[in-house]
Design a protein around this motif. Structure first.
Motif, PDB file in Angstrom:
ATOM      1  N   GLY A  44     -19.328  32.838 -16.922  1.00  0.00           N
ATOM      2  CA  GLY A  44     -19.185  31.990 -15.745  1.00  0.00           C
ATOM      3  C   GLY A  44     -19.697  30.582 -15.990  1.00  0.00           C
ATOM      4  O   GLY A  44     -20.005  30.185 -17.108  1.00  0.00           O
ATOM      5  N   ARG A  45     -19.812  29.852 -14.932  1.00  0.00           N
ATOM      6  CA  ARG A  45     -20.174  28.434 -14.932  1.00  0.00           C
ATOM      7  C   ARG A  45     -21.469  28.167 -15.692  1.00  0.00           C
ATOM      8  O   ARG A  45     -22.438  28.903 -15.547  1.00  0.00           O
ATOM      9  N   LYS A  46     -21.459  27.106 -16.482  1.00  0.00           N
ATOM     10  CA  LYS A  46     -22.643  26.717 -17.267  1.00  0.00           C
ATOM     11  C   LYS A  46     -22.805  25.201 -17.247  1.00  0.00           C
ATOM     12  O   LYS A  46     -21.830  24.462 -17.170  1.00  0.00           O
ATOM     13  N   ARG A  47     -24.044  24.773 -17.406  1.00  0.00           N
ATOM     14  CA  ARG A  47     -24.325  23.352 -17.616  1.00  0.00           C
ATOM     15  C   ARG A  47     -23.893  22.981 -19.036  1.00  0.00           C
ATOM     16  O   ARG A  47     -23.869  23.823 -19.930  1.00  0.00           O
ATOM     17  N   ARG A  71      -9.352  17.203 -19.571  1.00  0.00           N
ATOM     18  CA  ARG A  71      -8.091  16.452 -19.554  1.00  0.00           C
ATOM     19  C   ARG A  71      -6.894  17.379 -19.711  1.00  0.00           C
ATOM     20  O   ARG A  71      -5.827  17.129 -19.162  1.00  0.00           O
ATOM     21  N   ASP A  72      -7.091  18.472 -20.471  1.00  0.00           N
ATOM     22  CA  ASP A  72      -6.011  19.451 -20.664  1.00  0.00           C
ATOM     23  C   ASP A  72      -5.926  20.452 -19.515  1.00  0.00           C
ATOM     24  O   ASP A  72      -5.070  21.342 -19.532  1.00  0.00           O
ATOM     25  N   GLY A  73      -6.840  20.342 -18.548  1.00  0.00           N
ATOM     26  CA  GLY A  73      -6.826  21.218 -17.384  1.00  0.00           C
ATOM     27  C   GLY A  73      -7.388  22.610 -17.638  1.00  0.00           C
ATOM     28  O   GLY A  73      -7.179  23.516 -16.840  1.00  0.00           O
ATOM     29  N   LEU A  74      -8.139  22.773 -18.740  1.00  0.00           N
ATOM     30  CA  LEU A  74      -8.655  24.091 -19.109  1.00  0.00           C
ATOM     31  C   LEU A  74     -10.030  24.386 -18.513  1.00  0.00           C
ATOM     32  O   LEU A  74     -10.409  25.551 -18.391  1.00  0.00           O
ATOM     33  N   THR A  92     -10.842  27.083 -15.810  1.00  0.00           N
ATOM     34  CA  THR A  92      -9.806  27.078 -14.786  1.00  0.00           C
ATOM     35  C   THR A  92      -8.849  28.233 -15.032  1.00  0.00           C
ATOM     36  O   THR A  92      -8.907  28.900 -16.073  1.00  0.00           O
ATOM     37  N   ASP A  93      -7.942  28.445 -14.096  1.00  0.00           N
ATOM     38  CA  ASP A  93      -6.905  29.459 -14.296  1.00  0.00           C
ATOM     39  C   ASP A  93      -6.070  29.126 -15.528  1.00  0.00           C
ATOM     40  O   ASP A  93      -5.708  30.014 -16.303  1.00  0.00           O
ATOM     41  N   LEU A  99      -6.552  30.961 -23.003  1.00  0.00           N
ATOM     42  CA  LEU A  99      -7.381  31.864 -23.799  1.00  0.00           C
ATOM     43  C   LEU A  99      -6.661  33.182 -24.040  1.00  0.00           C
ATOM     44  O   LEU A  99      -6.657  33.704 -25.161  1.00  0.00           O
ATOM     45  N   ALA A 100      -6.012  33.714 -23.024  1.00  0.00           N
ATOM     46  CA  ALA A 100      -5.248  34.955 -23.168  1.00  0.00           C
ATOM     47  C   ALA A 100      -4.091  34.760 -24.151  1.00  0.00           C
ATOM     48  O   ALA A 100      -3.830  35.631 -24.996  1.00  0.00           O
TER      49      ALA A 100
END
Length: 145
Positions: A44-47, A71-74, A92-93, A99-100
């Motif tokens: 999950g979310r990380k600094r 910038r790539d929306g990842l 992001t989705d 990644l999949a």
């Protein structure tokens, strides 16, 4: 192989498989990109500092990588509610989908190298993968166990 040599051999073989798959697939994305996306998906979310530490890189280097991924929306950056000065990064989705796709690409690229592995050896490899996963799962802080 000596017991003490097994773990380093597994690690080096894993690096080699990743390199071979990237070369054979023609995937020129940096390996660090996939490591960061995988970490974010798992924990999950990380600094940014936590990601840099987990990836064993500098904070400025991680900031640059996160900029490219954003910038790539990842990934997306957002302020932490408990500390308005701190920024957290989340996958992001589109990052999850990328990644999949990368995992599928690498699986399909490497499959021919393992075509001659028999059922007994597949069972051994499956068990080894389970053991490795159990010993590399991150705890709630994101630090390896």
């Amino acid at each position: 192989m000596n017991r003490q040599d097994v773990i380093p051999s597994l690690v080096l073989s894993g690096y080699a498989l990743g390199r071979i798959a990237a070369q054979d697939a023609g995937n020129d994305a940096p390996a660090a990109q996939w490591r960061v996306l995988n970490l974010l998906e798992q924990t999950g979310r990380k600094r940014v500092g936590e990601l840099a530490s987990a990836a064993r890189t500098t904070q400025p280097g991680m900031t640059r990588l996160i900029g490219h991924l954003e910038r790539d929306g990842l990934v997306r950056r957002s302020p932490l509610p408990e500390d308005s000065r701190a920024i957290a990064v989340d996958i992001t989705d589109a990052g999850t989908a990328a990644l999949a796709a990368w995992r599928s690409e690498f699986r399909d690229t490497l499959a021919p190298r393992f075509a001659d592995v028999d059922d007994d050896d597949w069972s051994i490899l499956t068990r080894a993968a389970e053991i490795l996963a159990a010993h590399t799962t991150n705890d709630s802080t994101g630090a390896p166990r």
